[in-house]
Design an enzyme around this catalytic site. Sequence first.
Site, PDB file in Angstrom:
ATOM      1  N   CYS A 134       0.849  -1.196   0.000  1.00  0.00           N
ATOM      2  CA  CYS A 134       0.000   0.000   0.000  1.00  0.00           C
ATOM      3  C   CYS A 134       0.883   1.244   0.000  1.00  0.00           C
ATOM      4  O   CYS A 134       1.429   1.629   1.041  1.00  0.00           O
ATOM      5  CB  CYS A 134      -0.914  -0.003   1.218  1.00  0.00           C
ATOM      6  SG  CYS A 134      -1.888   1.493   1.369  1.00  0.00           S
ATOM      7  N   CYS A 137      -0.208   4.045   2.248  1.00  0.00           N
ATOM      8  CA  CYS A 137       0.023   3.853   3.695  1.00  0.00           C
ATOM      9  C   CYS A 137       1.504   3.947   4.055  1.00  0.00           C
ATOM     10  O   CYS A 137       1.864   4.521   5.066  1.00  0.00           O
ATOM     11  CB  CYS A 137      -0.457   2.474   4.150  1.00  0.00           C
ATOM     12  SG  CYS A 137      -1.917   1.883   3.357  1.00  0.00           S
ATOM     13  N   ASP A 138       2.356   3.325   3.240  1.00  0.00           N
ATOM     14  CA  ASP A 138       3.756   3.136   3.638  1.00  0.00           C
ATOM     15  C   ASP A 138       4.761   3.933   2.809  1.00  0.00           C
ATOM     16  O   ASP A 138       5.960   3.872   3.080  1.00  0.00           O
ATOM     17  CB  ASP A 138       4.104   1.639   3.555  1.00  0.00           C
ATOM     18  CG  ASP A 138       3.201   0.818   4.466  1.00  0.00           C
ATOM     19  OD1 ASP A 138       2.858   1.328   5.547  1.00  0.00           O
ATOM     20  OD2 ASP A 138       2.820  -0.304   4.089  1.00  0.00           O
TER      21      ASP A 138
END
Length: 307
Positions: A134, A137-138
Amino acid sequence: MDRIYDLIILGGGPGGYTAALYGARSGMDVLLLEKLSAGGQMGLSAQIDNYPGFPEGIDGFSLGQQMKEGAERFGAQTLLAEATAVSLDGPVKEIQTSEGTFRARTVILATGATPRLLGLAEEETLTGRGVNYCAACDGMFYKGKTVAVVGGGNSAVGDALLLSRVAEKVILIHRRDKLRASPVYEKALAEAKNLTILWDTTVSRLLHDQRLTGLALKNVKTGETSQLACDGVFVSIGRAPASALFRDQVTTDQAGYLQADETTRTNLPGVFAVGDVRTKPLRQVVTAVADGAVAVYYAEEYLAEHP
Ligand code: NAP
């Protein structure tokens, strides 16, 4: 255990919460079971620009929360619980969960889809240690670093562009010589000077010490092998339906998506499939939302015919 809901919804993504809103608003007794938090996979998107009504776009987490609040305003209940077994046959359907067993006369399956893995040795061990699924997200962990993205669809290209704004260098690795992604991305790809594409290339091995240090690559046309040093890789090669729990009862296609047409009706009376877990040509927030409304329309019809 004695209580029998009109409708239980499995999954709190956009399809699930739209079903909860429509069901509760039409007076049904609705329980929604969600494993983690509202929004499902949508909740992992940093920016959603193709859901109408938000001219500046919106992040997926906030949109998920707003959908949840909208459904709860009409009395839909949410329970954080993971379904462990289901019995969907017959007039009363039973859902066993981490928080107990629940029963309902209709069930909407809205469990979505999860990222597909590359299937390489030690992929799971290295997840969170250089292997990621992701970018929204990261991606921030790779500020000023070198990252690879695997895939050639809209997700991979979107991820590569997002990462090009954070990382120093981005390498998009695609197994063919043509992207599957929409041409709408072409201009942005050409303008991202720190982004290069490796065509006809697959990842054959994850190189690592404690963390990922690079990728062993293979050109599928020439057979040539090489190594790419990188700090992280984002695997963006599509998703697999979260349907394992239902496959022995609900008909699926070959890839495991729950077989249902635009009516969202499955092979089982009173059981409906909405959003990414259903067979459909376009998996988007808007199509999941539409499914949620349609499913409740047919659930109401079913309840009227089976008083
Ligand atoms: P996708 O469209 O199925 O693309 C998957 C990509 O990964 C393809 O390029 C595929 O290669 C490649 N791939 C699959 N398995 C692989 C493997 N084992 N090794 C290497 N490469 C592999 O999936 P997606 O990009 O996640 O998109 C899913 C759906 O969401 C699509 O309908 C997409 O349009 C939609 N979506 C829309 C947006 C948007 O509109 N903003 C954003 C993201 C996603 P091949 O091309 O060779 O098959």
